[in-house]
Motif scaffolding. Structure first.
Motif, PDB file in Angstrom:
ATOM      1  N   MET A 156       5.139   6.982  -3.023  1.00  0.00           N
ATOM      2  CA  MET A 156       4.421   5.992  -3.820  1.00  0.00           C
ATOM      3  C   MET A 156       3.554   5.100  -2.944  1.00  0.00           C
ATOM      4  SD  MET A 156       5.050   5.704  -7.059  1.00  0.00           S
ATOM      5  CE  MET A 156       6.146   6.322  -8.298  1.00  0.00           C
ATOM      6  N   THR A 157       2.476   4.589  -3.510  1.00  0.00           N
ATOM      7  CA  THR A 157       1.689   3.577  -2.802  1.00  0.00           C
ATOM      8  C   THR A 157       2.603   2.396  -2.490  1.00  0.00           C
ATOM      9  OG1 THR A 157      -0.224   4.217  -4.089  1.00  0.00           O
ATOM     10  CG2 THR A 157      -0.366   2.121  -2.943  1.00  0.00           C
ATOM     11  N   GLN A 158       2.484   1.908  -1.284  1.00  0.00           N
ATOM     12  CA  GLN A 158       3.375   0.838  -0.843  1.00  0.00           C
ATOM     13  C   GLN A 158       2.676  -0.510  -0.955  1.00  0.00           C
ATOM     14  OE1 GLN A 158       6.633   1.684   0.283  1.00  0.00           O
ATOM     15  NE2 GLN A 158       5.970   3.637  -0.576  1.00  0.00           N
ATOM     16  N   LEU A 159       3.480  -1.544  -0.991  1.00  0.00           N
ATOM     17  CA  LEU A 159       2.928  -2.900  -1.055  1.00  0.00           C
ATOM     18  C   LEU A 159       3.308  -3.672   0.202  1.00  0.00           C
ATOM     19  CD1 LEU A 159       1.646  -5.365  -2.493  1.00  0.00           C
ATOM     20  CD2 LEU A 159       3.874  -5.757  -3.577  1.00  0.00           C
ATOM     21  N   ALA A 160       2.290  -4.064   0.954  1.00  0.00           N
ATOM     22  CA  ALA A 160       2.517  -4.952   2.093  1.00  0.00           C
ATOM     23  C   ALA A 160       1.995  -6.321   1.682  1.00  0.00           C
ATOM     24  CB  ALA A 160       1.770  -4.441   3.313  1.00  0.00           C
ATOM     25  N   ILE A 186      11.956 -13.077   1.524  1.00  0.00           N
ATOM     26  CA  ILE A 186      12.047 -12.982   0.049  1.00  0.00           C
ATOM     27  C   ILE A 186      11.217 -11.786  -0.445  1.00  0.00           C
ATOM     28  CG2 ILE A 186      11.469 -14.157  -2.125  1.00  0.00           C
ATOM     29  CD1 ILE A 186      12.108 -16.823  -0.657  1.00  0.00           C
ATOM     30  N   CYS A 187      10.017 -11.631   0.151  1.00  0.00           N
ATOM     31  CA  CYS A 187       9.156 -10.492  -0.240  1.00  0.00           C
ATOM     32  C   CYS A 187       9.873  -9.168   0.021  1.00  0.00           C
ATOM     33  CB  CYS A 187       7.840 -10.508   0.539  1.00  0.00           C
ATOM     34  SG  CYS A 187       6.760 -11.874   0.094  1.00  0.00           S
ATOM     35  N   GLU A 188      10.517  -9.078   1.169  1.00  0.00           N
ATOM     36  CA  GLU A 188      11.217  -7.826   1.500  1.00  0.00           C
ATOM     37  C   GLU A 188      12.378  -7.578   0.537  1.00  0.00           C
ATOM     38  OE1 GLU A 188      12.008  -8.429   5.780  1.00  0.00           O
ATOM     39  OE2 GLU A 188      10.950  -6.536   6.026  1.00  0.00           O
ATOM     40  N   LEU A 189      13.119  -8.653   0.242  1.00  0.00           N
ATOM     41  CA  LEU A 189      14.255  -8.490  -0.682  1.00  0.00           C
ATOM     42  C   LEU A 189      13.785  -8.052  -2.063  1.00  0.00           C
ATOM     43  CD1 LEU A 189      16.526 -11.528   0.277  1.00  0.00           C
ATOM     44  CD2 LEU A 189      17.046  -9.101   0.580  1.00  0.00           C
ATOM     45  N   ALA A 190      12.564  -8.464  -2.439  1.00  0.00           N
ATOM     46  CA  ALA A 190      12.036  -8.092  -3.766  1.00  0.00           C
ATOM     47  C   ALA A 190      11.433  -6.688  -3.751  1.00  0.00           C
ATOM     48  CB  ALA A 190      10.999  -9.116  -4.213  1.00  0.00           C
ATOM     49  N   GLY A 191      11.328  -6.074  -2.577  1.00  0.00           N
ATOM     50  CA  GLY A 191      10.874  -4.678  -2.539  1.00  0.00           C
ATOM     51  C   GLY A 191       9.607  -4.406  -1.751  1.00  0.00           C
ATOM     52  N   ALA A 192       9.039  -5.420  -1.104  1.00  0.00           N
ATOM     53  CA  ALA A 192       7.818  -5.175  -0.316  1.00  0.00           C
ATOM     54  C   ALA A 192       8.149  -4.248   0.844  1.00  0.00           C
ATOM     55  CB  ALA A 192       7.269  -6.490   0.217  1.00  0.00           C
ATOM     56  N   SER A 193       7.207  -3.391   1.188  1.00  0.00           N
ATOM     57  CA  SER A 193       7.508  -2.456   2.273  1.00  0.00           C
ATOM     58  C   SER A 193       6.797  -2.833   3.564  1.00  0.00           C
ATOM     59  CB  SER A 193       7.133  -1.043   1.858  1.00  0.00           C
ATOM     60  OG  SER A 193       5.799  -1.052   1.476  1.00  0.00           O
ATOM     61  N   SER A 220      11.174  -4.407   7.358  1.00  0.00           N
ATOM     62  CA  SER A 220      10.354  -3.297   6.851  1.00  0.00           C
ATOM     63  C   SER A 220       9.320  -2.908   7.909  1.00  0.00           C
ATOM     64  CB  SER A 220       9.689  -3.693   5.535  1.00  0.00           C
ATOM     65  OG  SER A 220       8.991  -4.922   5.663  1.00  0.00           O
ATOM     66  N   LYS A 221       8.226  -3.623   7.965  1.00  0.00           N
ATOM     67  CA  LYS A 221       7.157  -3.254   8.905  1.00  0.00           C
ATOM     68  C   LYS A 221       6.275  -4.493   9.082  1.00  0.00           C
ATOM     69  CE  LYS A 221       3.841  -0.845   7.257  1.00  0.00           C
ATOM     70  NZ  LYS A 221       3.336   0.189   6.395  1.00  0.00           N
ATOM     71  N   LEU A 222       6.023  -4.838  10.327  1.00  0.00           N
ATOM     72  CA  LEU A 222       5.166  -6.001  10.590  1.00  0.00           C
ATOM     73  C   LEU A 222       3.790  -5.526  11.017  1.00  0.00           C
ATOM     74  CD1 LEU A 222       4.814  -9.073  10.895  1.00  0.00           C
ATOM     75  CD2 LEU A 222       5.663  -8.860  13.246  1.00  0.00           C
ATOM     76  N   ASN A 223       2.795  -5.934  10.240  1.00  0.00           N
ATOM     77  CA  ASN A 223       1.406  -5.558  10.518  1.00  0.00           C
ATOM     78  C   ASN A 223       0.673  -6.829  10.954  1.00  0.00           C
ATOM     79  OD1 ASN A 223      -1.287  -4.812  10.427  1.00  0.00           O
ATOM     80  ND2 ASN A 223      -1.199  -3.944   8.367  1.00  0.00           N
ATOM     81  N   LEU A 388       4.882  -5.006  -7.872  1.00  0.00           N
ATOM     82  CA  LEU A 388       5.443  -3.667  -7.612  1.00  0.00           C
ATOM     83  C   LEU A 388       5.472  -2.831  -8.889  1.00  0.00           C
ATOM     84  CD1 LEU A 388       8.297  -4.539  -5.102  1.00  0.00           C
ATOM     85  CD2 LEU A 388       6.354  -3.037  -4.660  1.00  0.00           C
ATOM     86  N   ASP A 389       5.787  -3.476 -10.003  1.00  0.00           N
ATOM     87  CA  ASP A 389       5.801  -2.749 -11.291  1.00  0.00           C
ATOM     88  C   ASP A 389       4.420  -2.146 -11.570  1.00  0.00           C
ATOM     89  OD1 ASP A 389       8.391  -3.156 -11.892  1.00  0.00           O
ATOM     90  OD2 ASP A 389       8.071  -4.782 -13.334  1.00  0.00           O
ATOM     91  N   ILE A 390       3.404  -2.943 -11.307  1.00  0.00           N
ATOM     92  CA  ILE A 390       2.029  -2.464 -11.552  1.00  0.00           C
ATOM     93  C   ILE A 390       1.730  -1.276 -10.651  1.00  0.00           C
ATOM     94  CG2 ILE A 390      -0.416  -3.074 -11.213  1.00  0.00           C
ATOM     95  CD1 ILE A 390       0.343  -5.923 -12.164  1.00  0.00           C
ATOM     96  N   ILE A 391       2.072  -1.419  -9.385  1.00  0.00           N
ATOM     97  CA  ILE A 391       1.747  -0.346  -8.418  1.00  0.00           C
ATOM     98  C   ILE A 391       2.528   0.928  -8.755  1.00  0.00           C
ATOM     99  CG2 ILE A 391       1.972   0.334  -5.982  1.00  0.00           C
ATOM    100  CD1 ILE A 391       1.321  -2.585  -5.258  1.00  0.00           C
TER     101      ILE A 391
END
Ligand code: PXP
Length: 394
Positions: A156-160, A186-193, A220-223, A388-391
């Protein structure tokens, strides 16, 4: 509902493959611009497919896949909905599983390969017609499988999430709250990748302390978004984030205004990429959706490009928005075909995201302002989950 599935006499429970196969069919129908068509997929066992093989092809024994195209696509009217049928694909789960084991691949991948093969038959390709046809079909199949493997149909398309905006609020008061490091958690706990921060040379929002703490806490991943300045390159190399994104930086701008012009900054960018590559840090370049920039990104050795979605999001008329969207769509396709991994972002919100998220060439969306703005009213956790629901439903 572009794929109708029937599981006939399957001795095992293969329903877990259904979602993946549904995505494969959706992806193929999209790719061949056949969105209004339905494909029927029947999964059966070896004895059953052997019967079809005998009755319709006069061949003995089971086979892996059989396709039955409608000679003229059939249109069925179901009250108000018109469904055009492309044909039936029959797959033997027994043979697919045997072949997967033999080739040391997952059953899911083997089913994807067989679906693609069957689908091409529905479109009229036939490897049995001639050697030339066989080569053409085989090459097309290989290309589609490669694309499928590395696109959102399988992942799936991921959300950063860009948490700079939390730091902007903190800096407005010059105190320690709200903390972008806490926001990232908080973002990570809610599902951000992934978590994105831009350490600007003027340190207007994200501070050195933030990137140090994020490096220690992000799971997750630090950009790290950055300009190609000496000071920031050194910080990036010391920090060793999961990836960096090269962006243009101007002191007067409120936010990043446009993509980085790789062509005019080629030397600096190439050098920065060389340094990051030695440290095993993948580099993305934030660019406008432009064919010359994509070509330049390949040339300087970037791993990713992030396509600037700002003009699409800012477009006022539907006509302009469509034009900007198609530019992103074709640029993502070009970048993907050129071997780049493709991200996109800037200005995306709860209305503009789904169309971009539906592009199968785009791996990840980088979104900040819209999510942090919504978080003011509904809380950060909910704002992330809604995006995330939208994506995920795009
Ligand atoms: N990508 C890049 C390269 C950016 O500079 C920004 C803004 O900081 C974003 C994505 C996120 O944009 P927005 O905050 O508008 O969602």
């Amino acid at each position: 509902m572009p794929a109708h599935f029937t599981f006939n006499h399957c001795t095992r429970d293969f329903h877990f493959c259904k979602k993946n196969m549904q995505e494969t069919i959706n992806w193929l129908l999209n790719r061949f611009k056949l969105r209004s068509y339905n494909v029927s997929v029947v999964l059966l066992n070896d004895p059953d497919i052997a019967k079809y093989n005998k009755n319709y092809r006069h061949r003995q024994g089971p086979t892996n896949v059989l396709s039955f195209p409608f000679s003229q696509p059939v249109e069925l009217t179901d009250n108000t909905i018109q469904i055009k049928e492309l044909g039936d694909i029959l797959i033997s789960i027994d043979t697919a599983a045997r072949e997967a084991d033999k080739d040391n691949k997952t059953l899911q991948l083997r089913l994807t390969e067989l679906l693609i093969h069957g689908f091409l038959h529905l479109l009229g390709h036939d490897h049995e017609k001639s050697e030339k046809e066989a080569w053409a079909m085989w090459n097309l199949e290989k290309k589609l499988i490669k694309k499928m493997k590395s696109t959102r149909s399988n992942t799936m398309t991921q959300l950063a999430i860009n948490v700079d905006h939390v730091a902007t609020i903190r800096e407005a008061r010059g105190i320690s709250e709200p903390d972008p490091v806490l926001a990232a958690g908080i973002c990570e706990l809610a599902g951000a990748s992934g978590i994105v921060v831009h350490l600007r040379e003027d340190r207007r929002h994200i501070q050195d302390r933030d990137v140090q703490l994020l490096k220690q806490t992000v799971k997750s991943k630090l950009n790290l978004e950055m300009a190609t300045s000496k000071e920031i390159i050194k910080i990036a190399l010391d920090l060793n984030p999961d990836m960096v994104t090269l962006v243009p930086e101007k002191r007067q701008e409120l936010t990043t205004e446009g993509g980085l012009d790789i062509i005019s900054n080629e030397k600096k960018i190439r050098k920065t990429i060389e340094k990051m590559s030695k440290a095993n840090i993948p580099v993305s370049i934030f660019i406008d959706p432009d064919a010359e920039q994509i070509e330049a990104a390949v040339d300087v050795g970037a791993t990713f490009v992030e396509l600037h979605t700002g003009c699409y999001c800012d477009a006022v008329t539907e006509k302009d928005r469509n034009k900007e969207f198609h530019l992103i769509e074709s640029s993502a396709e070009l970048a993907f075909d050129s071997g780049l991994r493709v991200n996109a972002g800037h200005g995306l919100d709860y209305l503009t995201t789904s169309r971009v998220a539906a592009l199968d060439t785009i791996e990840e969306l980088s979104i900040g302002h819209a999510i942090i703005t919504r978080a003011v009213f509904v809380g950060l956790d909910q704002a992330v989950r809604e995006m995330l629901d939208i994506i995920y439903s795009s």
